[in-house]
Scaffold this motif. Structure first.
Motif, PDB file in Angstrom:
ATOM      1  N   PRO A   2      -1.053   8.306   4.124  1.00 10.25           N
ATOM      2  CA  PRO A   2      -0.182   8.118   2.956  1.00 10.25           C
ATOM      3  C   PRO A   2      -0.721   8.882   1.746  1.00 10.25           C
ATOM      4  O   PRO A   2      -1.937   8.916   1.512  1.00 10.25           O
ATOM      5  N   PRO A   3       0.147   9.512   0.952  1.00 12.27           N
ATOM      6  CA  PRO A   3      -0.309  10.220  -0.253  1.00 12.27           C
ATOM      7  C   PRO A   3      -1.124   9.331  -1.186  1.00 12.27           C
ATOM      8  O   PRO A   3      -2.054   9.813  -1.844  1.00 12.27           O
ATOM      9  N   ALA A   4      -0.791   8.038  -1.239  1.00 16.97           N
ATOM     10  CA  ALA A   4      -1.537   7.140  -2.132  1.00 16.97           C
ATOM     11  C   ALA A   4      -3.008   7.072  -1.738  1.00 16.97           C
ATOM     12  O   ALA A   4      -3.880   6.937  -2.599  1.00 16.97           O
ATOM     13  N   ARG A   5      -3.276   7.167  -0.437  1.00 17.18           N
ATOM     14  CA  ARG A   5      -4.672   7.140   0.002  1.00 17.18           C
ATOM     15  C   ARG A   5      -5.404   8.404  -0.443  1.00 17.18           C
ATOM     16  O   ARG A   5      -6.567   8.349  -0.855  1.00 17.18           O
ATOM     17  N   ILE A   6      -4.720   9.538  -0.376  1.00 20.88           N
ATOM     18  CA  ILE A   6      -5.330  10.803  -0.799  1.00 20.88           C
ATOM     19  C   ILE A   6      -5.610  10.780  -2.298  1.00 20.88           C
ATOM     20  O   ILE A   6      -6.691  11.150  -2.759  1.00 20.88           O
ATOM     21  N   VAL A   7      -4.626  10.308  -3.065  1.00 14.80           N
ATOM     22  CA  VAL A   7      -4.807  10.211  -4.516  1.00 14.80           C
ATOM     23  C   VAL A   7      -5.936   9.246  -4.851  1.00 14.80           C
ATOM     24  O   VAL A   7      -6.786   9.525  -5.716  1.00 14.80           O
ATOM     25  N   GLY A   8      -5.972   8.116  -4.167  1.00 16.43           N
ATOM     26  CA  GLY A   8      -7.031   7.143  -4.418  1.00 16.43           C
ATOM     27  C   GLY A   8      -8.409   7.689  -4.096  1.00 16.43           C
ATOM     28  O   GLY A   8      -9.387   7.408  -4.809  1.00 16.43           O
TER      29      GLY A   8
END
Length: 458
Positions: free
Chosen positions: A191-197
Motif C-alpha cells: 500500500p502507498p501508505a506503507r511506503i509513505v510511512g
C-alpha cells in the motif's frame, strides 16, 4: 567504502611531536617498507610481523650510525594503513628523529603528506570517513566531552547510525520496486501508505540525529562565551574565577580592559571559549573606544553572553536596551559583587532570561552559573550517554540535511500523485547523501579537506 589499488610508493614521516623527549616514533608505509628498512639497517634480512627488534640505524649512503631503535613490522593487510608498515622507535629530541627520517628518504621512501597515513587507511578500507575524522578529533580534542564522542565515533557509533538510515531508505526503495513489479494488480502488494510511512519514519530519525548538531559542533571549538557589561561590573573577576587563574587585570579603575582577552575553559568536561571584553560605555578615549568596538564584534559572534550588572543597584535604561538587542537564548544576566551586598538574591527575569547572583571573590553562586552555562550551551546533549552518536561537524549536518530534504521532496511528490518511479529519484539522492557522509562515494575535494587538517605523521 571506496575501492582503491594499493599505493605504488612508500611514505615515511615522524609521528611524534618535535622537541625534547625520551622516545620518538617514525612510520613507514607502502610496498617497499621492508626494503627501505634493509637499506638503513644493513644485515637485517627480515623482520617478523608484530615482533619488535632492536637494530642499528645507518644512513644508506654514508653508513654513519645514527641511532639504535626498536622496529615493529605490520604486514599488509593487518596494519593501520592496510599496507606493509613499519614503526621505528628512536631516541627523542629534534635531531635524531630527523636524521633517521632523512635516511629513510635516502633509502627510497617519500615524505608523507598531512594525513596521508590515515587517508591510505580509508582508501584501503580500514576506516570509513567518519572514523577518519574521529581520529583527528581524538588528536586535537581538548575536552573530555569531545574525546568521548570521538572515541565512540572511531568505534563506528555514528557510522552504524548512518548505515542504518541508509538501509532504511534503500528498504523504502525496495517497497516501491516491489509495487512497480506488479502493475497489472488492481491492489498493489505494498500500500502507498506503507511506503509513505517508511519514508516519514526515516525523516524522524534523521531529525533526531540532526538535533545534536548545534551542541555537537560546539564540542570541537568550544562555546564562545562573551562577558559584557559596564566598566567595573565585575567582568574580569568573573573571567578569572571561571578560569581558575588570574588572566585578566582586575582593578577599580574604569576602562582597565582595553582589548578582548580570550582563554579556553572546561566546565564538567565541556569546552568554553571565554572572552573578557572592554566595558561598554561612551568614551572619548580612542584606545578604549577601539576596545569597545572589538567587544561588539565578539558579541555579534557569541554563542553565549554573560551580561554583568553589579548587585545592589537597579538595572538602568542602557542596560535594558542592550539586553533587548540580544537573543534571549544566548543571554545570561549575572548580578556580580554579591559579597558587597549580602542577602540579595536574583530571580529569573520576567522575560525568561536566567539571572544568577554571585561573588567571584567568595565563590557564592559560581556552581549555579556553571550549571546554567552547561544547560544553555550543551543542554541538548547533556543527558546523552557517552556512546550516543553526535553530529560534530558541519559536513555531517550538511549531508544529513540533504538526505532529509530529499526524503521530504519524495513525500511531496507522493502527495502530488507523481508516479512512484519518478518520485523514487529523491530516495536515490538521499542514499547518495548518506553514502557520501561515510565515504562510500569518495569525492576528492572532500577528502582533501578532511585529511589536510591532519598532522604529517598521521
Amino acid at each position: 567504502m571506496p575501492s582503491s589499488p594499493l599505493a605504488e610508493d612508500t611514505i615515511a614521516a615522524i609521528a611524534t611531536p618535535q622537541g625534547r623527549g625520551a622516545v620518538a616514533l617514525l612510520r613507514v608505509s607502502g610496498p617497499d617498507a621492508r626494503q627501505v628498512l634493509r637499506r638503513i639497517a644493513p644485515g637485517v634480512d627480515d623482520v617478523q610481523p608484530r615482533a619488535q627488534r632492536l637494530v642499528a640505524l645507518r644512513h644508506p649512503e654514508t653508513g654513519e650510525l645514527l641511532d639504535r631503535g626498536l622496529v615493529t613490522y605490520f604486514a599488509a593487510p593487518a596494519s593501520y594503513t592496510g599496507e606493509d608498515t613499519l614503526e621505528i622507535a628512536t631516541h627523542g629530541g629534534v635531531l635524531t628523529p630527523q636524521l633517521v627520517l632523512d635516511a629513510l628518504l635516502a633509502a627510497g621512501a617519500r615524505a608523507a603528506q598531512p594525513g596521508e597515513f590515515t587517508r591510505r587507511a580509508y582508501l584501503n578500507g580500514k576506516l570509513d570517513l567518519l572514523q577518519a575524522e574521529a581520529v583527528a578529533d581524538v588528536i586535537d580534542g581538548r575536552s573530555r566531552a569531545l574525546h568521548r564522542a570521538a572515541v565512540h565515533q572511531m568505534e563506528r557509533g555514528l557510522s552504524r547510525r548512518v548505515s542504518e538510515l541508509r538501509d532504511a531508505v534503500i528498504g523504502t526503495e525496495a517497497l516501491i520496486a516491489y509495487s512497480i513489479d506488479f502493475p497489472e494488480e488492481d491492489e498493489p502488494p505494498v500500500p502507498p501508505a506503507r511506503i509513505v510511512g517508511s519514508a516519514a519514519e526515516v525523516i524522524g530519525r534523521i531529525k533526531a540525529l540532526l538535533a545534536t548538531a548545534p551542541e555537537g559542533e560546539l564540542l570541537r571549538d568550544g562555546a564562545l562565551t562573551v562577558l559584557a557589561g559596564r566598566p567595573n561590573s565585575g567582568k574580569s573577576s568573573l573571567f578569572n574565577a571561571l578560569l581558575g587563574t588570574e588572566r585578566a587585570i582586575v582593578t577599580d579603575i574604569p576602562g582597565t580592559t582595553r582589548d578582548a582577552v580570550e582563554a579556553s575553559a572546561s566546565i564538567d568536561g565541556y569546552p568554553f571559549r571565554l572572552v573578557d571584553t572592554a566595558g561598554l560605555r561612551e568614551t572619548a578615549d580612542r584606545v578604549e573606544g577601539i576596545g569597545i568596538e572589538v567587544a561588539r564584534r565578539y558579541l555579534s559572534a557569541a554563542d553565549l553572553v554573560l551580561f554583568c550588572i553589579e548587585s545592589g543597584r537597579a538595572v538602568d535604561h542602557d542596560e535594558r536596551a542592550f539586553m533587548a538587542d540580544v537573543d534571549p537564548a544566548r543571554l545570561v544576566v549575572v548580578r556580580t559583587l554579591a559579597d558587597r551586598h549580602p542577602g540579595e538574591s536574583a530571580n529569573a527575569d520576567p522575560s525568561g532570561i536566567p539571572t544568577v547572583t554571585l561573588s567571584a571573590t567568595t565563590g557564592e553562586g559560581m556552581t549555579e552559573l556553571r550549571r546554567v552555562l552547561l544547560a544553555k550551551a550543551f543542554g541538548g546533549i547533556l543527558g546523552e550517554p557517552g556512546e550516543a552518536p553526535l553530529v560534530t561537524r558541519e559536513r555531517h549536518a550538511r549531508a544529513l540535511r540533504s538526505a532529509r530534504d530529499e526524503l521530504a521532496s519524495f513525500l511531496d511528490a507522493m502527495d502530488d500523485a507523481v508516479p512512484m518511479e519518478f518520485a523514487a529519484t529523491h530516495l536515490r539522492a538521499a542514499v547518495d547523501a548518506l553514502e557520501e557522509l561515510v565515504g562510500v562515494v569518495s569525492v576528492d575535494d572532500v577528502l582533501d579537506r578532511v585529511f589536510g587538517t591532519f598532522c604529517v605523521g598521521k
